[in-house]
Design a protein around this motif. Sequence first.
Motif, PDB file in Angstrom:
ATOM      1  N   GLY A  19      55.948 143.278  -7.696  1.00 48.17           N
ATOM      2  CA  GLY A  19      54.591 143.495  -6.572  1.00 48.17           C
ATOM      3  C   GLY A  19      55.566 144.662  -5.377  1.00 48.17           C
ATOM      4  O   GLY A  19      54.920 145.749  -5.020  1.00 48.17           O
ATOM      5  N   ARG A  20      56.205 144.011  -4.768  1.00 49.01           N
ATOM      6  CA  ARG A  20      57.261 144.653  -3.814  1.00 49.01           C
ATOM      7  C   ARG A  20      57.435 146.130  -3.901  1.00 49.01           C
ATOM      8  O   ARG A  20      57.388 147.742  -3.227  1.00 49.01           O
ATOM      9  CB  ARG A  20      58.284 143.850  -3.370  1.00 49.01           C
ATOM     10  CG  ARG A  20      59.107 144.397  -1.680  1.00 49.01           C
ATOM     11  CD  ARG A  20      60.226 144.001  -1.565  1.00 49.01           C
ATOM     12  NE  ARG A  20      61.118 143.315  -2.697  1.00 49.01           N
ATOM     13  CZ  ARG A  20      62.000 142.269  -2.002  1.00 49.01           C
ATOM     14  NH1 ARG A  20      62.452 141.837  -0.911  1.00 49.01           N
ATOM     15  NH2 ARG A  20      62.850 142.201  -3.705  1.00 49.01           N
ATOM     16  N   SER A  21      58.215 146.465  -5.725  1.00 49.74           N
ATOM     17  CA  SER A  21      58.886 147.317  -5.690  1.00 49.74           C
ATOM     18  C   SER A  21      57.459 148.555  -6.296  1.00 49.74           C
ATOM     19  O   SER A  21      57.197 149.902  -6.059  1.00 49.74           O
ATOM     20  CB  SER A  21      59.195 147.145  -6.832  1.00 49.74           C
ATOM     21  OG  SER A  21      58.326 146.482  -8.122  1.00 49.74           O
ATOM     22  N   ALA A  22      56.005 147.531  -6.152  1.00 53.18           N
ATOM     23  CA  ALA A  22      54.943 148.962  -6.440  1.00 53.18           C
ATOM     24  C   ALA A  22      54.935 149.345  -5.238  1.00 53.18           C
ATOM     25  O   ALA A  22      54.374 150.900  -5.101  1.00 53.18           O
ATOM     26  CB  ALA A  22      54.352 148.339  -7.399  1.00 53.18           C
ATOM     27  N   TRP A  23      54.395 148.386  -3.737  1.00 55.42           N
ATOM     28  CA  TRP A  23      54.147 149.016  -2.632  1.00 55.42           C
ATOM     29  C   TRP A  23      54.668 150.209  -2.533  1.00 55.42           C
ATOM     30  O   TRP A  23      55.015 151.606  -1.699  1.00 55.42           O
ATOM     31  CB  TRP A  23      53.977 148.845  -1.960  1.00 55.42           C
ATOM     32  CG  TRP A  23      52.417 147.466  -2.211  1.00 55.42           C
ATOM     33  CD1 TRP A  23      52.614 146.030  -3.389  1.00 55.42           C
ATOM     34  CD2 TRP A  23      51.566 147.819  -2.205  1.00 55.42           C
ATOM     35  NE1 TRP A  23      51.544 145.908  -3.353  1.00 55.42           N
ATOM     36  CE2 TRP A  23      50.562 147.262  -2.851  1.00 55.42           C
ATOM     37  CE3 TRP A  23      50.587 148.758  -0.727  1.00 55.42           C
ATOM     38  CZ2 TRP A  23      49.575 146.664  -2.221  1.00 55.42           C
ATOM     39  CZ3 TRP A  23      48.934 148.323  -0.961  1.00 55.42           C
ATOM     40  CH2 TRP A  23      48.692 147.379  -1.585  1.00 55.42           C
ATOM     41  N   GLN A  24      56.861 150.180  -2.560  1.00 51.26           N
ATOM     42  CA  GLN A  24      57.548 150.777  -1.767  1.00 51.26           C
ATOM     43  C   GLN A  24      57.815 152.204  -2.420  1.00 51.26           C
ATOM     44  O   GLN A  24      58.291 153.236  -2.345  1.00 51.26           O
ATOM     45  CB  GLN A  24      58.763 150.305  -2.034  1.00 51.26           C
ATOM     46  CG  GLN A  24      59.001 148.811  -1.598  1.00 51.26           C
ATOM     47  CD  GLN A  24      60.437 147.932  -1.144  1.00 51.26           C
ATOM     48  OE1 GLN A  24      60.861 148.155  -2.788  1.00 51.26           O
ATOM     49  NE2 GLN A  24      60.602 147.446  -0.436  1.00 51.26           N
ATOM     50  N   ARG A  25      57.304 152.357  -4.166  1.00 50.25           N
ATOM     51  CA  ARG A  25      56.988 153.239  -5.167  1.00 50.25           C
ATOM     52  C   ARG A  25      56.582 154.238  -5.134  1.00 50.25           C
ATOM     53  O   ARG A  25      56.688 155.918  -4.404  1.00 50.25           O
ATOM     54  CB  ARG A  25      57.377 153.202  -6.632  1.00 50.25           C
ATOM     55  CG  ARG A  25      57.399 153.705  -7.903  1.00 50.25           C
ATOM     56  CD  ARG A  25      58.684 154.738  -7.203  1.00 50.25           C
ATOM     57  NE  ARG A  25      58.422 156.123  -8.239  1.00 50.25           N
ATOM     58  CZ  ARG A  25      59.567 157.019  -8.049  1.00 50.25           C
ATOM     59  NH1 ARG A  25      60.256 157.307  -7.199  1.00 50.25           N
ATOM     60  NH2 ARG A  25      59.691 158.311  -8.736  1.00 50.25           N
ATOM     61  N   ALA A  26      54.961 153.179  -4.459  1.00 49.98           N
ATOM     62  CA  ALA A  26      53.671 154.231  -4.215  1.00 49.98           C
ATOM     63  C   ALA A  26      54.051 154.992  -2.534  1.00 49.98           C
ATOM     64  O   ALA A  26      53.762 156.441  -2.231  1.00 49.98           O
ATOM     65  CB  ALA A  26      52.956 153.407  -2.941  1.00 49.98           C
TER      66      ALA A  26
END
Length: 300
Positions: A19-26
């Motif tokens: 979950g967290r990594s997706a927002w950071q990658r965005a």
Amino acid sequence: MSLRLSTVILPYRRWHEGGRSAWQRAEQLGFHTAYTYDHLSWRSFRDGPWFGAVPTLTAAAAVTDRLRLGTLVTSPNFRHPVTLAKELISLDDISGGRVTLGIGAGGTGFDATALGQEPWTPRERADRFAEFVPLLDRLLTEDTVSYEGDFYAAHEARNIPGCVQRPRLPFAVAATGPRGLRLAARHGQAWVTTGDPKLYENGTPEQSIQAIRGQVEKLADACAVLGRDGSGLDKILLTGFTPDRGRPLQSLDAFVDFAGRHRELGFTEIVIHWPIPDSDFAADEKVFEQIAMEAPAQLS
């Protein structure tokens, strides 16, 4: 004007398991905004993990710096303007003024009956929405609000210090009918559409373009009635629900063609779903990232 590219990250993964990594990658990929759905559950995801929108966006705000955050969309199905306003002011503060509220009238999905109520008719959804949006507008701009309506009430509701963004965080109003379009024209900083749902199963991309052109024209008419220049209202297309379905994400060229045709209709922002394997939003992640990194320059 350059066409902004944004994404929707559905809240189906545990925060520490992707979950967290997706927002950071965005944020790393340069998306303008990352939205999430504000539902209690949604369609094929109903019997699997699904997390709340506001806590998810709050966590995303804590691990990003520049990325705008928002809902596509929040609705009255299980929200009340008084409690929603308090959550939004808090989220806007935590994010440093990076929040956009996508808001719509709601539908007949699981949210419509989760609190034990009978599903509202289209007329009642429109009636509630027409009361919900102006009251929420007041709650986010005034320190103290009292109101007694047909569906909602507020008694000396206090929202101090208000939003970081002034006079309040922006509304992106999802609407296609005349009453909703009037709300978008009066209260919206942006308008949201997914196209014409009647065309999803058997329509063509050309028919979809024509239908969306008609929606844009009706929005312009609604703005004109209020003396507002409709060209100043951002126009957002949430993809994945037109007859094109997932084809625009099959290649960079396919997406640029799709986005360019909608930019010609006046759209200022295109939103694509973060890939989810084995779902309606399945897509090649490498192509998705290539689109995120390279398409905006080709559409500028």
